[in-house]
Design a protein around this motif. Structure first.
Motif, short mmCIF file in Angstrom:
data_model
loop_
_atom_site.label_atom_id
_atom_site.label_comp_id
_atom_site.label_asym_id
_atom_site.label_seq_id
_atom_site.Cartn_x
_atom_site.Cartn_y
_atom_site.Cartn_z
N SER A 20 0.81 -1.22 0.00
CA SER A 20 0.00 0.00 0.00
C SER A 20 0.84 1.27 0.00
O SER A 20 0.34 2.36 -0.25
CB SER A 20 -0.92 0.02 1.23
OG SER A 20 -0.19 0.27 2.43
N TYR A 21 2.15 1.14 0.27
CA TYR A 21 3.02 2.31 0.33
C TYR A 21 3.48 2.70 -1.07
O TYR A 21 3.70 1.83 -1.92
CB TYR A 21 4.25 2.03 1.20
CG TYR A 21 3.93 1.66 2.63
CD1 TYR A 21 2.79 2.14 3.28
CD2 TYR A 21 4.79 0.82 3.35
CE1 TYR A 21 2.51 1.79 4.59
CE2 TYR A 21 4.52 0.47 4.67
CZ TYR A 21 3.38 0.96 5.29
OH TYR A 21 3.10 0.62 6.57
N PRO A 22 3.67 3.98 -1.34
CA PRO A 22 4.14 4.41 -2.66
C PRO A 22 5.60 4.03 -2.87
O PRO A 22 6.39 3.98 -1.93
CB PRO A 22 3.96 5.94 -2.62
CG PRO A 22 4.02 6.28 -1.16
CD PRO A 22 3.40 5.13 -0.43
N ASP A 23 5.94 3.75 -4.11
CA ASP A 23 7.32 3.43 -4.48
C ASP A 23 8.03 4.67 -5.00
O ASP A 23 7.41 5.57 -5.55
CB ASP A 23 7.35 2.35 -5.56
CG ASP A 23 6.84 1.02 -5.06
OD1 ASP A 23 7.15 0.67 -3.91
OD2 ASP A 23 6.13 0.33 -5.82
N ASN A 24 9.35 4.67 -4.82
CA ASN A 24 10.17 5.78 -5.28
C ASN A 24 11.49 5.20 -5.80
O ASN A 24 12.08 4.34 -5.14
CB ASN A 24 10.43 6.76 -4.12
CG ASN A 24 11.13 8.02 -4.56
OD1 ASN A 24 12.17 7.99 -5.22
ND2 ASN A 24 10.58 9.17 -4.18
N PRO A 25 11.96 5.62 -6.96
CA PRO A 25 13.22 5.07 -7.48
C PRO A 25 14.43 5.39 -6.61
O PRO A 25 15.50 4.79 -6.81
CB PRO A 25 13.34 5.71 -8.86
CG PRO A 25 12.50 6.93 -8.80
CD PRO A 25 11.36 6.60 -7.89
N ASN A 26 14.27 6.29 -5.65
CA ASN A 26 15.36 6.61 -4.73
C ASN A 26 15.32 5.76 -3.46
O ASN A 26 16.17 5.92 -2.57
CB ASN A 26 15.31 8.08 -4.33
CG ASN A 26 15.53 9.02 -5.50
OD1 ASN A 26 16.36 8.74 -6.38
ND2 ASN A 26 14.79 10.12 -5.55
N ASP A 27 14.35 4.84 -3.38
CA ASP A 27 14.20 4.02 -2.17
C ASP A 27 15.46 3.20 -1.89
O ASP A 27 16.08 2.65 -2.81
CB ASP A 27 13.01 3.06 -2.32
CG ASP A 27 11.67 3.76 -2.17
OD1 ASP A 27 11.65 4.91 -1.70
OD2 ASP A 27 10.65 3.15 -2.53
N ILE A 28 15.80 3.12 -0.62
CA ILE A 28 16.87 2.24 -0.14
C ILE A 28 16.20 1.23 0.78
O ILE A 28 15.77 1.57 1.88
CB ILE A 28 17.96 3.03 0.59
CG1 ILE A 28 18.58 4.06 -0.36
CG2 ILE A 28 19.04 2.09 1.13
CD1 ILE A 28 19.55 5.01 0.31
N VAL A 29 16.08 0.01 0.31
CA VAL A 29 15.29 -1.02 0.98
C VAL A 29 16.17 -1.90 1.85
O VAL A 29 17.21 -2.39 1.42
CB VAL A 29 14.55 -1.89 -0.06
CG1 VAL A 29 13.82 -3.04 0.63
CG2 VAL A 29 13.58 -1.04 -0.87
N ASP A 41 8.27 -9.61 -5.29
CA ASP A 41 7.69 -8.73 -6.32
C ASP A 41 7.37 -7.35 -5.77
O ASP A 41 7.52 -6.34 -6.47
CB ASP A 41 6.43 -9.35 -6.92
CG ASP A 41 6.75 -10.44 -7.93
OD1 ASP A 41 7.85 -10.41 -8.51
OD2 ASP A 41 5.91 -11.34 -8.13
N GLU A 42 6.92 -7.30 -4.51
CA GLU A 42 6.61 -6.01 -3.89
C GLU A 42 7.85 -5.14 -3.79
O GLU A 42 7.77 -3.92 -3.88
CB GLU A 42 6.00 -6.24 -2.49
CG GLU A 42 5.53 -4.98 -1.80
CD GLU A 42 6.64 -4.22 -1.08
OE1 GLU A 42 6.62 -2.97 -1.12
OE2 GLU A 42 7.53 -4.88 -0.48
N ILE A 43 9.01 -5.76 -3.64
CA ILE A 43 10.27 -5.03 -3.54
C ILE A 43 10.73 -4.54 -4.90
O ILE A 43 11.08 -3.37 -5.09
CB ILE A 43 11.37 -5.93 -2.93
CG1 ILE A 43 10.93 -6.51 -1.58
CG2 ILE A 43 12.68 -5.15 -2.80
CD1 ILE A 43 10.76 -5.52 -0.49
N THR A 44 10.71 -5.43 -5.88
CA THR A 44 11.32 -5.11 -7.18
C THR A 44 10.43 -4.27 -8.08
O THR A 44 10.94 -3.58 -8.97
CB THR A 44 11.71 -6.40 -7.92
OG1 THR A 44 10.55 -7.24 -8.07
CG2 THR A 44 12.79 -7.16 -7.16
#
Length: 226
Positions: free
Chosen positions: A44-53, A92-95
Motif C-alpha cells: 500500500s506504500y508508494p514506491d520511489n526510485p530513490n528508495d533504499i530497501v 515482487d513487492e520489492i522489485t
C-alpha cells in the motif's frame, strides 16, 4: 534368503523413516503470523526510485532505518520470523518499485528450522536472480548472517548452530562473487574473542541492541555514500 529379504525390508523401512523425518523439519509453507498483513501494508506504500530497501527478518525489522541512518528514503522491509522462502514469496513487492539499493540480511530463521544449506543457498540464488532480472539497475548488497551467542537462553532453537551459519555464509560469499553482487561480511565484525556474537551488541544472544545497530550503521555508511 529369508534373512536377506528381512534385512532389505528393514533397510527400506529405515530409509523411509529417515526421509520422512527430514521432510518434517523443512516446512517451506511456514510464514510468521504477521506476514500477510505486513506484506499488504508494504504494497500500500508508494514506491520511489530513490528508495533504499532493508530486506530481512526481525533483525532488520527492529531498526528504525530512517532515524538510524538519517535517510528519508530508507524503507524497512523486515518481517520478524521470516525465512528465505518468505522473502521469495514477497519479492515482487520489492522489485516492482525499482529501488536504488537493496540491503539484504536473511537466513538465521532458516537455520533455526534446520533447513539444509543447499535449500537456503538455492533460495538465495533465486532471490538474487529475481532482483537482477526484475530490477536490473538496483544495487544489491548481500550481508552475511550474524553470529549468535549461546550463553543466553532466550532463543535456544537459534543457538549452537555456528558451523551451520559459517557454511551458509561461505555459500553467500560464493553467490555474491558468481553474480557480481556487493558482499558486506557482517559476521566477523560482530564476534567476540570466543567466536560468538559479542555480548555488548545484544541483550539476548540473537537480536541486536542499540549499540549493535550503531555498529551496523558504521559498517553500512561507505555503501550508502556511493
Amino acid at each position: 534368503m529369508k534373512t536377506k529379504r528381512y534385512g532389505c525390508i528393514v533397510l527400506i523401512t529405515l530409509s523411509f523413516c529417515v526421509l520422512n523425518a527430514q521432510n518434517k523439519t523443512i516446512d517451506t509453507t511456514y510464514r510468521p503470523k504477521t506476514y500477510n498483513v505486513q506484506v499488504r501494508q508494504f504494497k500500500s506504500y508508494p514506491d520511489n526510485p530513490n528508495d533504499i530497501v532493508f530486506l530481512g527478518n526481525s533483525i532488520t525489522a527492529r531498526a528504525h532505518w530512517n532515524e538510524l541512518l538519517g535517510l528519508p528514503d530508507a524503507r524497512n522491509r523486515g518481517i520478524s520470523g521470516d525465512t528465505t522462502f518468505g522473502v521469495l514469496e514477497r519479492l515482487d513487492e520489492i522489485t516492482e518499485g525499482k529501488p536504488e539499493k537493496i540491503f539484504m540480511l536473511i537466513g538465521i530463521n532458516d537455520i533455526s528450522r534446520n533447513f539444509p544449506d543447499s535449500v537456503i543457498l538455492g533460495n538465495y540464488e533465486k532471490i538474487i536472480q529475481h532482483i537482477q532480472s526484475k530490477s536490473p539497475h538496483t544495487k544489491l548488497f548481500v550481508e552475511t548472517i550474524l553470529p549468535v551467542n549461546s550463553n543466553f537462553k532466550a532463543y535456544e532453537r537459534h543457538y549452537h548452530k555456528d558451523n551451520h551459519i559459517l557454511e551458509v555464509n561461505k555459500g553467500i560469499k560464493e553467490l555474491a562473487d558468481k553474480y557480481s553482487v556487493t558482499l558486506i561480511d557482517l559476521y566477523p565484525l560482530f564476534l567476540d574473542n570466543e567466536a560468538r556474537l559479542d555480548a555488548k551488541y545484544t541483550d539476548e544472544g540473537l537480536h541486536l541492541n542499540e549499540i549493535g545497530y550503531l555498529h551496523w550503521k558504521k559498517i553500512l555508511q561507505p555503501y550508502l555514500a556511493n
